[in-house]
Design a protein around this motif. Sequence first.
Motif, PDB file in Angstrom:
ATOM      1  N   SER A  13       0.841  -1.206   0.000  1.00 20.74           N
ATOM      2  CA  SER A  13       0.000   0.000   0.000  1.00 20.74           C
ATOM      3  C   SER A  13       0.867   1.244   0.000  1.00 20.74           C
ATOM      4  O   SER A  13       1.877   1.299   0.701  1.00 20.74           O
ATOM      5  N   ARG A  14       0.444   2.208  -0.786  1.00 25.32           N
ATOM      6  CA  ARG A  14       1.093   3.513  -0.787  1.00 25.32           C
ATOM      7  C   ARG A  14      -0.002   4.559  -0.891  1.00 25.32           C
ATOM      8  O   ARG A  14      -0.806   4.530  -1.811  1.00 25.32           O
ATOM      9  N   TYR A  15      -0.002   5.459   0.056  1.00 23.36           N
ATOM     10  CA  TYR A  15      -0.986   6.534   0.095  1.00 23.36           C
ATOM     11  C   TYR A  15      -0.229   7.856   0.001  1.00 23.36           C
ATOM     12  O   TYR A  15       0.188   8.419   1.015  1.00 23.36           O
ATOM     13  N   GLU A  16      -0.029   8.308  -1.220  1.00 24.94           N
ATOM     14  CA  GLU A  16       0.770   9.522  -1.445  1.00 24.94           C
ATOM     15  C   GLU A  16       0.179  10.734  -0.737  1.00 24.94           C
ATOM     16  O   GLU A  16       0.885  11.484  -0.080  1.00 24.94           O
ATOM     17  N   ALA A  17      -1.122  10.941  -0.883  1.00 21.10           N
ATOM     18  CA  ALA A  17      -1.754  12.126  -0.299  1.00 21.10           C
ATOM     19  C   ALA A  17      -1.615  12.149   1.221  1.00 21.10           C
ATOM     20  O   ALA A  17      -1.422  13.209   1.819  1.00 21.10           O
ATOM     21  N   GLU A  18      -1.698  10.974   1.842  1.00 22.76           N
ATOM     22  CA  GLU A  18      -1.607  10.880   3.296  1.00 22.76           C
ATOM     23  C   GLU A  18      -0.171  10.717   3.774  1.00 22.76           C
ATOM     24  O   GLU A  18       0.098  10.795   4.966  1.00 22.76           O
ATOM     25  N   GLY A  19       0.745  10.418   2.843  1.00 27.32           N
ATOM     26  CA  GLY A  19       2.143  10.233   3.209  1.00 27.32           C
ATOM     27  C   GLY A  19       2.388   8.956   3.984  1.00 27.32           C
ATOM     28  O   GLY A  19       3.055   8.971   5.026  1.00 27.32           O
ATOM     29  N   TYR A  20       1.886   7.816   3.465  1.00 33.78           N
ATOM     30  CA  TYR A  20       1.987   6.556   4.190  1.00 33.78           C
ATOM     31  C   TYR A  20       2.327   5.415   3.241  1.00 33.78           C
ATOM     32  O   TYR A  20       1.807   5.345   2.126  1.00 33.78           O
ATOM     33  N   LEU A  21       3.196   4.510   3.684  1.00 36.16           N
ATOM     34  CA  LEU A  21       3.669   3.381   2.887  1.00 36.16           C
ATOM     35  C   LEU A  21       3.664   2.124   3.758  1.00 36.16           C
ATOM     36  O   LEU A  21       4.051   2.185   4.924  1.00 36.16           O
ATOM     37  N   VAL A  62       5.891  -3.576   7.853  1.00 33.63           N
ATOM     38  CA  VAL A  62       6.611  -2.374   8.269  1.00 33.63           C
ATOM     39  C   VAL A  62       5.913  -1.186   7.618  1.00 33.63           C
ATOM     40  O   VAL A  62       5.707  -1.172   6.400  1.00 33.63           O
ATOM     41  N   HIS A  63       5.533  -0.215   8.437  1.00 34.22           N
ATOM     42  CA  HIS A  63       4.843   0.982   7.955  1.00 34.22           C
ATOM     43  C   HIS A  63       5.803   2.160   7.979  1.00 34.22           C
ATOM     44  O   HIS A  63       6.705   2.222   8.812  1.00 34.22           O
ATOM     45  N   PHE A  64       5.566   3.106   7.074  1.00 41.45           N
ATOM     46  CA  PHE A  64       6.401   4.296   6.984  1.00 41.45           C
ATOM     47  C   PHE A  64       5.531   5.531   6.814  1.00 41.45           C
ATOM     48  O   PHE A  64       4.518   5.492   6.115  1.00 41.45           O
ATOM     49  N   PHE A  65       5.954   6.624   7.438  1.00 40.83           N
ATOM     50  CA  PHE A  65       5.301   7.904   7.220  1.00 40.83           C
ATOM     51  C   PHE A  65       6.299   8.832   6.529  1.00 40.83           C
ATOM     52  O   PHE A  65       7.507   8.739   6.764  1.00 40.83           O
ATOM     53  N   ARG A  66       5.793   9.678   5.650  1.00 45.06           N
ATOM     54  CA  ARG A  66       6.664  10.592   4.914  1.00 45.06           C
ATOM     55  C   ARG A  66       7.236  11.626   5.876  1.00 45.06           C
ATOM     56  O   ARG A  66       6.513  12.251   6.641  1.00 45.06           O
ATOM     57  N   CYS A  67       8.560  11.786   5.834  1.00 51.10           N
ATOM     58  CA  CYS A  67       9.250  12.736   6.706  1.00 51.10           C
ATOM     59  C   CYS A  67      10.485  13.257   5.971  1.00 51.10           C
ATOM     60  O   CYS A  67      11.605  12.817   6.225  1.00 51.10           O
ATOM     61  N   PRO A  68      10.284  14.192   5.028  1.00 45.60           N
ATOM     62  CA  PRO A  68      11.399  14.648   4.186  1.00 45.60           C
ATOM     63  C   PRO A  68      12.571  15.261   4.954  1.00 45.60           C
ATOM     64  O   PRO A  68      13.710  15.179   4.515  1.00 45.60           O
ATOM     65  N   GLY A  69      12.324  15.840   6.118  1.00 43.29           N
ATOM     66  CA  GLY A  69      13.396  16.476   6.877  1.00 43.29           C
ATOM     67  C   GLY A  69      14.089  15.569   7.878  1.00 43.29           C
ATOM     68  O   GLY A  69      14.939  16.020   8.644  1.00 43.29           O
TER      69      GLY A  69
END
Length: 147
Positions: A55-63, A72-79
């Motif tokens: 699963s990849r949810y671009e708008a929500e920033g979740y993988l 294993v889950h991931f949240f978008r965190c560019p910094g």
Amino acid sequence: MIIRWIERDWFACRQHRIAARKGKRMLKSICPIFPSRDFDTTAGFYENLGFQEVSRYEAEGYLILVRAAVEVHFFRCPGHNPASSDHGAFVRVDDATALSKRFEPKNLPGMGIPRFEKAEDKPWGICELAIIDPDGNLLRMGHIMEA
């Protein structure tokens, strides 16, 4: 102290398996949620280790990535700064040594970020390996050693 922890841990796991067989399991699993600076880089790294993107949810920033029963889950965190990451999880496996041998041909570095540390017997009674992903997230994978 370490032996008592292992005995308690083994007993708790055994009790959990018994309860599960009796249909009394209320908790099913736990999934770490790690930071990711870039989902494509994260997915590529873990796919090399046998995980699949489910699963990849671009708008929500979740993988979400999966290998066997491990999610294993991931949240978008560019910094996010990998060098100061304090995120990690321990994954119980049947045979850390065999898994380590499967990861060795992947030619991951032995130092720095990312890196792979081969399985070894630890003084606390666990044979474990370690994987640090490109974002500095730690996955330790291991099994309790036979006495």
